[in-house]
Design an enzyme around this catalytic site. Sequence first.
Site, PDB file in Angstrom:
ATOM      1  CG  LEU A   1      -2.132  -0.932   1.224  1.00 22.97           C
ATOM      2  CD1 LEU A   1      -2.494  -1.178   2.610  1.00 22.97           C
ATOM      3  CD2 LEU A   1      -2.710  -0.668   0.566  1.00 22.97           C
ATOM      4  CG  ASP A   2       0.490   3.778  -2.665  1.00 24.48           C
ATOM      5  OD1 ASP A   2       1.250   3.395  -3.880  1.00 24.48           O
ATOM      6  OD2 ASP A   2      -0.601   5.142  -3.937  1.00 24.48           O
ATOM      7  CE  LYS A   3       5.482   8.661   4.236  1.00 24.29           C
ATOM      8  NZ  LYS A   3       6.550  10.479   4.192  1.00 24.29           N
TER       9      LYS A   3
ATOM     10  CB  THR B   1      -3.065   3.936   0.729  1.00 20.98           C
ATOM     11  OG1 THR B   1      -2.536   4.722  -0.156  1.00 20.98           O
ATOM     12  CG2 THR B   1      -3.932   3.371   1.111  1.00 20.98           C
TER      13      THR B   1
ATOM     14  CG  HIS C   1       0.591   6.239  -7.175  1.00 26.09           C
ATOM     15  ND1 HIS C   1       1.170   6.184  -6.185  1.00 26.09           N
ATOM     16  CD2 HIS C   1       1.905   6.335  -7.917  1.00 26.09           C
ATOM     17  CE1 HIS C   1       1.914   6.481  -5.998  1.00 26.09           C
ATOM     18  NE2 HIS C   1       2.749   6.725  -6.790  1.00 26.09           N
TER      19      HIS C   1
END
Length: 206
Positions: A50-52, A54, A157
């Site tokens: 997961l993105d930073k 998110t 993303h």
Amino acid sequence: MIIQAGDDMLYYMFNKPQGCVTARTDEIHRTVMDYFPKELAQRLHPVGRLDKDTCGLLILTDDGDLDFRIMQPDRHISKTYFFYAVGTLTEEKKKLIENGIPLGGFTAREAEIKLIREFRIGDLEEFMPDDRRSRYMKNPNGPAFSASVTICEGKKHQVKRMLEAAGCRIFYLRRDMIGALALDPALSQGEYRPLTEKELIQLKNN
């Protein structure tokens, strides 16, 4: 209870907080592994990422076969996200996303998107990242909304890019489901627990 399979394999559900990276180690940022005691962190690894900024459902395990099955692109395991975004989600925009929206270099697969509620931007200030709050709050009466979206691929993303291509900008994103496995609402950000037998079956049957 710790779930055991084969040679005592471990399976954990983690509610990833915003602001940490999905990695075993990082020289600059806090990682998801920093939330686990050392004896677990040495064995576990995150399944996917997961993105930073998110938050939400992340699985950690030492089962390499499960990791491979979930992450295989041709299996198209669904992932469902909840988000807040600036803009409006019209029927035309929904159809663009549902039919597969071009993202510059590739076209996203068909997705399911559901409008949950419409807001004023100012109503959602608490969910805005610090580095963008002042910019968004210049127009507190502007339109914003909450929605859920389900995708079956995982480009970098991707959810944010899909909404941007439809003229909306996500500022809060949370993953709620992987296939049939749902994030436990009792888990606060940064908390984790072993998967139950039922949840492990759900995950393996995706």
